[in-house]
Design an enzyme around this catalytic site. Structure first.
Site, PDB file in Angstrom:
ATOM      1  N   ASP A   1       7.725   7.210   0.335  1.00 16.96           N
ATOM      2  CA  ASP A   1       7.958   6.374  -0.841  1.00 16.96           C
ATOM      3  C   ASP A   1       8.656   7.195  -1.922  1.00 16.96           C
ATOM      4  O   ASP A   1       8.331   8.364  -2.135  1.00 16.96           O
ATOM      5  CB  ASP A   1       6.630   5.818  -1.372  1.00 16.96           C
ATOM      6  CG  ASP A   1       6.850   4.685  -2.367  1.00 16.96           C
ATOM      7  OD1 ASP A   1       7.874   3.972  -2.251  1.00 16.96           O
ATOM      8  OD2 ASP A   1       6.001   4.514  -3.266  1.00 16.96           O
TER       9      ASP A   1
ATOM     10  N   TYR B   1      10.882   7.201  -5.956  1.00 17.94           N
ATOM     11  CA  TYR B   1      10.598   7.046  -7.389  1.00 17.94           C
ATOM     12  C   TYR B   1      11.961   6.928  -8.072  1.00 17.94           C
ATOM     13  O   TYR B   1      12.324   7.762  -8.883  1.00 17.94           O
ATOM     14  CB  TYR B   1       9.850   8.323  -7.800  1.00 17.94           C
ATOM     15  CG  TYR B   1       9.196   8.390  -9.145  1.00 17.94           C
ATOM     16  CD1 TYR B   1       8.327   7.406  -9.584  1.00 17.94           C
ATOM     17  CD2 TYR B   1       9.410   9.487  -9.980  1.00 17.94           C
ATOM     18  CE1 TYR B   1       7.695   7.521 -10.813  1.00 17.94           C
ATOM     19  CE2 TYR B   1       8.787   9.612 -11.205  1.00 17.94           C
ATOM     20  CZ  TYR B   1       7.929   8.624 -11.622  1.00 17.94           C
ATOM     21  OH  TYR B   1       7.294   8.747 -12.837  1.00 17.94           O
TER      22      TYR B   1
ATOM     23  N   HIS C   1      11.552   2.896 -14.667  1.00 19.48           N
ATOM     24  CA  HIS C   1      10.151   3.085 -14.250  1.00 19.48           C
ATOM     25  C   HIS C   1       9.696   4.515 -14.541  1.00 19.48           C
ATOM     26  O   HIS C   1       8.622   4.737 -15.107  1.00 19.48           O
ATOM     27  CB  HIS C   1      10.014   2.772 -12.760  1.00 19.48           C
ATOM     28  CG  HIS C   1       8.677   3.127 -12.184  1.00 19.48           C
ATOM     29  ND1 HIS C   1       7.525   2.425 -12.480  1.00 19.48           N
ATOM     30  CD2 HIS C   1       8.303   4.120 -11.334  1.00 19.48           C
ATOM     31  CE1 HIS C   1       6.499   2.977 -11.834  1.00 19.48           C
ATOM     32  NE2 HIS C   1       6.948   4.000 -11.129  1.00 19.48           N
TER      33      HIS C   1
ATOM     34  N   GLU D   1       3.109  -2.170  -7.048  1.00 25.61           N
ATOM     35  CA  GLU D   1       4.450  -1.657  -7.319  1.00 25.61           C
ATOM     36  C   GLU D   1       5.423  -2.521  -6.522  1.00 25.61           C
ATOM     37  O   GLU D   1       5.331  -2.595  -5.298  1.00 25.61           O
ATOM     38  CB  GLU D   1       4.569  -0.170  -6.942  1.00 25.61           C
ATOM     39  CG  GLU D   1       3.705   0.705  -7.857  1.00 25.61           C
ATOM     40  CD  GLU D   1       3.964   2.200  -7.703  1.00 25.61           C
ATOM     41  OE1 GLU D   1       4.527   2.621  -6.675  1.00 25.61           O
ATOM     42  OE2 GLU D   1       3.589   2.943  -8.637  1.00 25.61           O
TER      43      GLU D   1
ATOM     44  N   GLU E   1       8.642  -3.160  -4.751  1.00 23.40           N
ATOM     45  CA  GLU E   1       9.623  -2.250  -4.160  1.00 23.40           C
ATOM     46  C   GLU E   1      10.389  -2.939  -3.034  1.00 23.40           C
ATOM     47  O   GLU E   1      10.024  -4.017  -2.573  1.00 23.40           O
ATOM     48  CB  GLU E   1       8.920  -1.011  -3.583  1.00 23.40           C
ATOM     49  CG  GLU E   1       8.060  -0.276  -4.602  1.00 23.40           C
ATOM     50  CD  GLU E   1       7.667   1.131  -4.145  1.00 23.40           C
ATOM     51  OE1 GLU E   1       8.329   1.688  -3.241  1.00 23.40           O
ATOM     52  OE2 GLU E   1       6.676   1.652  -4.696  1.00 23.40           O
TER      53      GLU E   1
ATOM     54  N   ASP F   1       3.573  -1.517  -3.017  1.00 19.13           N
ATOM     55  CA  ASP F   1       2.862  -0.244  -2.929  1.00 19.13           C
ATOM     56  C   ASP F   1       1.623  -0.325  -3.834  1.00 19.13           C
ATOM     57  O   ASP F   1       1.649   0.079  -4.992  1.00 19.13           O
ATOM     58  CB  ASP F   1       3.823   0.875  -3.374  1.00 19.13           C
ATOM     59  CG  ASP F   1       3.151   2.237  -3.432  1.00 19.13           C
ATOM     60  OD1 ASP F   1       2.110   2.417  -2.782  1.00 19.13           O
ATOM     61  OD2 ASP F   1       3.686   3.106  -4.139  1.00 19.13           O
TER      62      ASP F   1
ATOM     63  N   ARG G   1      -4.649   3.197 -10.072  1.00 14.47           N
ATOM     64  CA  ARG G   1      -4.138   4.100 -11.110  1.00 14.47           C
ATOM     65  C   ARG G   1      -5.179   5.117 -11.566  1.00 14.47           C
ATOM     66  O   ARG G   1      -4.830   6.237 -11.943  1.00 14.47           O
ATOM     67  CB  ARG G   1      -3.661   3.287 -12.319  1.00 14.47           C
ATOM     68  CG  ARG G   1      -2.544   2.333 -12.023  1.00 14.47           C
ATOM     69  CD  ARG G   1      -1.309   3.054 -11.543  1.00 14.47           C
ATOM     70  NE  ARG G   1      -0.212   2.122 -11.286  1.00 14.47           N
ATOM     71  CZ  ARG G   1       0.863   2.431 -10.572  1.00 14.47           C
ATOM     72  NH1 ARG G   1       0.991   3.641 -10.064  1.00 14.47           N
ATOM     73  NH2 ARG G   1       1.804   1.544 -10.366  1.00 14.47           N
TER      74      ARG G   1
ATOM     75  N   GLN H   1      -5.422   7.685  -8.833  1.00 18.37           N
ATOM     76  CA  GLN H   1      -4.156   8.421  -8.834  1.00 18.37           C
ATOM     77  C   GLN H   1      -4.102   9.427  -9.996  1.00 18.37           C
ATOM     78  O   GLN H   1      -3.706  10.580  -9.810  1.00 18.37           O
ATOM     79  CB  GLN H   1      -3.003   7.415  -8.945  1.00 18.37           C
ATOM     80  CG  GLN H   1      -1.609   8.035  -8.925  1.00 18.37           C
ATOM     81  CD  GLN H   1      -0.523   6.988  -9.194  1.00 18.37           C
ATOM     82  OE1 GLN H   1      -0.800   5.795  -9.349  1.00 18.37           O
ATOM     83  NE2 GLN H   1       0.724   7.432  -9.250  1.00 18.37           N
TER      84      GLN H   1
ATOM     85  N   LYS I   1      -2.990   5.749  -3.254  1.00 14.82           N
ATOM     86  CA  LYS I   1      -1.941   4.910  -2.669  1.00 14.82           C
ATOM     87  C   LYS I   1      -2.195   4.571  -1.204  1.00 14.82           C
ATOM     88  O   LYS I   1      -1.672   3.574  -0.708  1.00 14.82           O
ATOM     89  CB  LYS I   1      -0.603   5.669  -2.720  1.00 14.82           C
ATOM     90  CG  LYS I   1      -0.142   6.077  -4.095  1.00 14.82           C
ATOM     91  CD  LYS I   1       0.697   5.004  -4.693  1.00 14.82           C
ATOM     92  CE  LYS I   1       1.453   5.511  -5.917  1.00 14.82           C
ATOM     93  NZ  LYS I   1       2.325   4.460  -6.448  1.00 14.82           N
TER      94      LYS I   1
ATOM     95  N   THR J   1      -0.337  -0.608   1.989  1.00 11.58           N
ATOM     96  CA  THR J   1       1.031  -0.900   1.554  1.00 11.58           C
ATOM     97  C   THR J   1       1.437  -2.171   2.287  1.00 11.58           C
ATOM     98  O   THR J   1       1.377  -2.217   3.521  1.00 11.58           O
ATOM     99  CB  THR J   1       1.991   0.245   1.936  1.00 11.58           C
ATOM    100  OG1 THR J   1       1.508   1.469   1.393  1.00 11.58           O
ATOM    101  CG2 THR J   1       3.401  -0.030   1.414  1.00 11.58           C
TER     102      THR J   1
ATOM    103  N   GLU K   1       3.127  -0.599 -16.286  1.00 13.87           N
ATOM    104  CA  GLU K   1       4.182  -0.688 -17.298  1.00 13.87           C
ATOM    105  C   GLU K   1       4.108  -2.001 -18.075  1.00 13.87           C
ATOM    106  O   GLU K   1       4.305  -2.020 -19.288  1.00 13.87           O
ATOM    107  CB  GLU K   1       5.556  -0.601 -16.632  1.00 13.87           C
ATOM    108  CG  GLU K   1       5.837   0.705 -15.934  1.00 13.87           C
ATOM    109  CD  GLU K   1       7.001   0.569 -14.965  1.00 13.87           C
ATOM    110  OE1 GLU K   1       6.757   0.275 -13.775  1.00 13.87           O
ATOM    111  OE2 GLU K   1       8.146   0.728 -15.394  1.00 13.87           O
TER     112      GLU K   1
HETATM  113 MN    MN Z   1       5.612   3.404  -5.022  1.00 13.46          MN
END
Ligand code: MN
Length: 407
Positions: free
Chosen positions: A119, A121, A126, A193, A195, A227, A231, A234, A247, A251, A356
């Site tokens: 994965d 970024y 972001h 997330e 993606e 994903d 948090r 993490q 994570k 997924t 976010e």
């Molecule tokens: Mn991700």
């Protein structure tokens, strides 16, 4: 509506033809079959190949997409051309039409065996948002390496699940700023997330990096990807080695893999590069094809759209990510999956994570189902997307759906 008569403008018309794997619940053998979506039907592709005496029966009469993925780019084009003819040429109609099943009558499965999962970024918006949230005192919201290489991590292939699979709320260690010691329990900051996932078909040899220009020799197509991210887990675990248990619990990917060939009209130049790139990543040369894709994503929580992230704003392209992930000689396997990283655009309504969207919980979303900082048990998240096709058509990318259940 019979499949041959898909209405004009349907995002799953014959210009799209994504691949998936389905089974018929009433089928005593319970067998999985490769399917191709047309409108709101799925064609049993292996049965169609057999009925028409096609040589592609060996690639399509299979329980997953593995053989097709491994067959390489020339075969991908040939099979797609054949399929297009099968579902559009009137003389095939009497043979092909009985091999369609309504989507509502089939079960959809993970379409390929996921080999390695990586994965990235790649959205500057972001990365800047996350940097501002987690490192508010830093001089720059981006880390010094961000504009020089596509940052990524190796994830857990065995927990990639197909759309529709429930996601069990993970438990783990967390330590808030006020906690003297870490505590253990269900995550209280479960997030998504939004993606895009890229699916590798043609493998590469160990020791031989894949060049930027060879992207479409190796990558078969793309899917939508969520994903799921805890948090709180993490935040406590990720320094200094990056994401791990925050994570790896799940997924989700869409059930349909859209071949890159269907997305040719959606190719676009990525944002202007603000820093010179090393040659293996440099896509500014005139002979390099544009590596971006114009994909319009929507994120819905409990049926309410909360964000519309534009994939065209991604700083790093999938071709650069592939070149970077192999530049040290690491090889590709058929079924490798790499995620783009959270897609967030410049506007607040284009952010691809609740982290976010709510600014780490400070500004909860006011949904018809109640206020949400992070996900609650029972919440359902659905990502959908489409891409521009020829002459104003849309190419539908399906959906990735997942419901949070108590751990
Ligand atoms: Mn991700």
């Amino acid at each position: 509506m019979p499949p041959f008569d898909v209405p004009e403008g349907d995002p799953f018309g014959p210009h799209n033809l994504p691949y998936g794997v389905f089974s018929l619940p009433g089928d005593a053998s319970g067998g999985r079959r490769v399917g191709v979506r047309l409108g709101d039907h799925v064609l049993d592709a292996g049965a169609a190949a057999a009925a028409l005496g096609s040589p592609y029966v060996s690639l399509l009469a299979r329980p997953d997409l593995g053989a097709l993925l491994a067959a390489g780019r020339t075969a991908w084009s040939d099979v797609r051309r054949a399929l297009t003819a099968w579902v559009t040429v009137p003389s095939h109609r009497t043979v092909i039409e009985p091999l369609f099943h309504p989507l509502s009558s089939v079960a959809l499965h993970l379409p390929f065996e996921v080999a390695d999962y990586v994965d990235f970024y790649a959205s500057e918006h972001h990365a800047r948002n996350v940097g501002s949230i987690f490192r508010p005192d830093a001089e720059d919201s981006l880390t010094p390496n961000w504009k020089h290489l596509p940052i990524g991590y190796h994830g857990r292939a065995g927990t990639v699940v197909v759309s529709g699979t429930d996601v069990v709320r993970p438990s783990g260690q967390r330590k808030g700023p006020g906690d003297p010691v870490p505590v253990f329990g269900p995550s209280v900051r479960l997030d998504i997330e939004a993606e895009v996932g890229f699916v590798v078909g043609t493998p590469s040899e160990r020791g031989r990096p894949v060049a930027l220009g060879d992207f479409r020799e190796h990558v078969f197509g793309l899917c939508l990807l969520n994903d799921w991210s805890a948090r709180d887990v993490q935040a406590w675990e990720y320094v200094p080695l990056g994401p791990f248990l925050g994570k790896s619990f799940a997924t989700s990917v869409s059930a349909w893999v859209t071949p890159l060939e269907a997305l040719e009209p959606a190719r676009t130049a990525p944002p202007e590069r603000t820093h010179p790139l090393l040659p293996y990543l440099d896509d500014s040369a005139p002979d390099v094809e544009p590596g971006g894709y114009d994909l319009r994503i929507s994120v819905a929580v409990n049926g309410h759209t909360v964000s519309e992230p534009p994939f065209a704003t991604m700083y790093w392209t999938a071709a650069q990510q592939l070149a970077h992930m192999t530049v040290n000689g690491a090889s590709l396997r058929t079924g490798d999956l790499f995620g783009s990283g959270t897609v967030s655009g410049p506007e607040p309504g284009q952010r691809g994570s609740l982290l976010e969207l709510t600014w780490n919980g400070r500004d909860p979303l006011d949904l018809p189902t109640g206020k949400r900082a992070f996900l609650e048990d029972g919440d359902e998240v659905v990502l959908t997307a489409w891409a521009p096709g020829q002459d104003g058509a849309r190419v539908g990318l399906g959906e990735v759906r997942g419901r949070v259940v108590a751990g």
